[in-house]
Design a protein around this motif. Structure first.
Motif, PDB file in Angstrom:
ATOM      1  N   ALA A 108      -5.466  -4.542  -6.188  1.00 20.25           N
ATOM      2  CA  ALA A 108      -5.003  -4.759  -7.557  1.00 20.25           C
ATOM      3  C   ALA A 108      -3.767  -5.640  -7.482  1.00 20.25           C
ATOM      4  O   ALA A 108      -2.848  -5.353  -6.709  1.00 20.25           O
ATOM      5  N   ASN A 109      -3.756  -6.716  -8.261  1.00 22.27           N
ATOM      6  CA  ASN A 109      -2.614  -7.648  -8.283  1.00 22.27           C
ATOM      7  C   ASN A 109      -2.261  -8.140  -6.884  1.00 22.27           C
ATOM      8  O   ASN A 109      -1.088  -8.212  -6.511  1.00 22.27           O
ATOM      9  N   SER A 110      -3.275  -8.445  -6.093  1.00 18.09           N
ATOM     10  CA  SER A 110      -3.184  -8.990  -4.738  1.00 18.09           C
ATOM     11  C   SER A 110      -2.711  -7.973  -3.699  1.00 18.09           C
ATOM     12  O   SER A 110      -2.575  -8.303  -2.529  1.00 18.09           O
ATOM     13  N   LYS A 111      -2.455  -6.722  -4.096  1.00 16.49           N
ATOM     14  CA  LYS A 111      -1.983  -5.697  -3.168  1.00 16.49           C
ATOM     15  C   LYS A 111      -3.127  -4.731  -2.833  1.00 16.49           C
ATOM     16  O   LYS A 111      -3.914  -4.358  -3.702  1.00 16.49           O
ATOM     17  N   THR A 141      10.288 -10.369   0.802  1.00 15.40           N
ATOM     18  CA  THR A 141      10.106  -9.507   1.987  1.00 15.40           C
ATOM     19  C   THR A 141       8.659  -9.061   2.141  1.00 15.40           C
ATOM     20  O   THR A 141       8.355  -7.886   2.294  1.00 15.40           O
ATOM     21  N   ARG A 142       7.764 -10.041   2.111  1.00 13.14           N
ATOM     22  CA  ARG A 142       6.347  -9.725   2.237  1.00 13.14           C
ATOM     23  C   ARG A 142       5.628 -10.878   2.914  1.00 13.14           C
ATOM     24  O   ARG A 142       6.121 -12.009   2.963  1.00 13.14           O
ATOM     25  N   TYR A 143       4.448 -10.569   3.449  1.00  9.86           N
ATOM     26  CA  TYR A 143       3.560 -11.588   3.990  1.00  9.86           C
ATOM     27  C   TYR A 143       2.510 -11.923   2.941  1.00  9.86           C
ATOM     28  O   TYR A 143       2.100 -11.063   2.152  1.00  9.86           O
ATOM     29  N   GLU A 144       2.073 -13.172   2.966  1.00  2.00           N
ATOM     30  CA  GLU A 144       1.031 -13.603   2.046  1.00  2.00           C
ATOM     31  C   GLU A 144      -0.043 -14.341   2.826  1.00  2.00           C
ATOM     32  O   GLU A 144       0.249 -15.167   3.684  1.00  2.00           O
ATOM     33  N   GLN A 149      -8.880 -15.202  -0.357  1.00  6.28           N
ATOM     34  CA  GLN A 149      -8.304 -14.593  -1.549  1.00  6.28           C
ATOM     35  C   GLN A 149      -6.840 -14.210  -1.303  1.00  6.28           C
ATOM     36  O   GLN A 149      -6.463 -13.815  -0.210  1.00  6.28           O
ATOM     37  N   ARG A 150      -6.049 -14.318  -2.345  1.00  4.82           N
ATOM     38  CA  ARG A 150      -4.619 -14.035  -2.213  1.00  4.82           C
ATOM     39  C   ARG A 150      -4.398 -12.553  -1.935  1.00  4.82           C
ATOM     40  O   ARG A 150      -4.919 -11.687  -2.634  1.00  4.82           O
ATOM     41  N   ARG A 151      -3.617 -12.282  -0.894  1.00  6.77           N
ATOM     42  CA  ARG A 151      -3.236 -10.922  -0.544  1.00  6.77           C
ATOM     43  C   ARG A 151      -1.756 -10.934  -0.198  1.00  6.77           C
ATOM     44  O   ARG A 151      -1.307 -11.792   0.572  1.00  6.77           O
TER      45      ARG A 151
END
Length: 198
Positions: A108-111, A141-144, A149-151
């Motif tokens: 949900a919302n890339s998470k 402070t996150r990895y993308e 698909q965007r995560r």
């Protein structure tokens, strides 16, 4: 039991959630002191080997079933090739990030997360051989994920994050504690990156 420290994540100002593997069978462990609390932040370091007497924590809530209380410990030394040691103990997940933790994740919302309404995985920590590049966003402070698909995945490790996780890198993944934000319909355990072993 001989163990090796494989991860340290933020838990408040002075504490850290220390993750270890048993050198006997590769079993994942989350370490607590005799008071049932997280150890102080710098007590353990990734790559250290310890001899420990542990017992399962009395109250655990799946999927966080790795929790143990450390009653006695003795520092042995540092492991020179931690990645090689870990790969000799466990079989990391491979393939798409969405399918780690036994295909129990929802997005949900890339998470990515697990929720109480679905199936829960048998553990809350494990390793993944990255199948794509992940770039670290220091502001968030996150990895993308760069490909597909965007995560977005929060980085919670105490050690300095690598700017880019490349395909084939051994990444330690974990599920956060159960959490229900103000606008969430349910409690969730979000997927997070707790470190990389190269």
């Amino acid at each position: 039991m001989k163990t090796v420290i494989v991860g340290r994540t933020h838990m408040g100002v002075a504490s850290a959630c220390a993750g270890a593997l048993s050198l006997d069978d590769g079993r994942g462990l989350r370490l607590f002191n005799v008071a049932g609390e997280y150890p102080i932040r710098d007590h353990y370091r990734v790559g250290q080997a310890w001899d420990m007497d542990v017992e399962p924590k009395e109250q655990v809530r799946p999927p966080h079933v790795e929790d143990v209380v450390v009653h006695r410990e003795r520092y042995i030394g540092d492991i020179a090739d931690l990645r090689g040691l870990v790969l000799g103990l466990v079989t990391p997940w491979q393939g798409e990030l969405d399918h780690v933790f036994e295909n129990t994740l929802t997005v949900a919302n890339s998470k990515l997360y697990v929720g109480p309404g679905g199936s829960l995985p048998s553990q809350s920590t494990h390793f993944w051989l990255a199948d794509r590049e992940l770039r670290f966003d220091a502001d968030e402070t996150r990895y993308e994920a760069v490909l597909g698909q965007r995560r977005t995945i929060k980085y919670v490790g105490l050690d300095e994050p690598t700017p880019t996780i490349v395909p084939g890198e051994l990444v330690r993944l974990s599920l956060a504690s159960w959490y229900q934000g103000r606008y969430l319909p349910e409690e969730r355990c979000y997927l997070q990156v707790s470190g990389s072993l190269g």
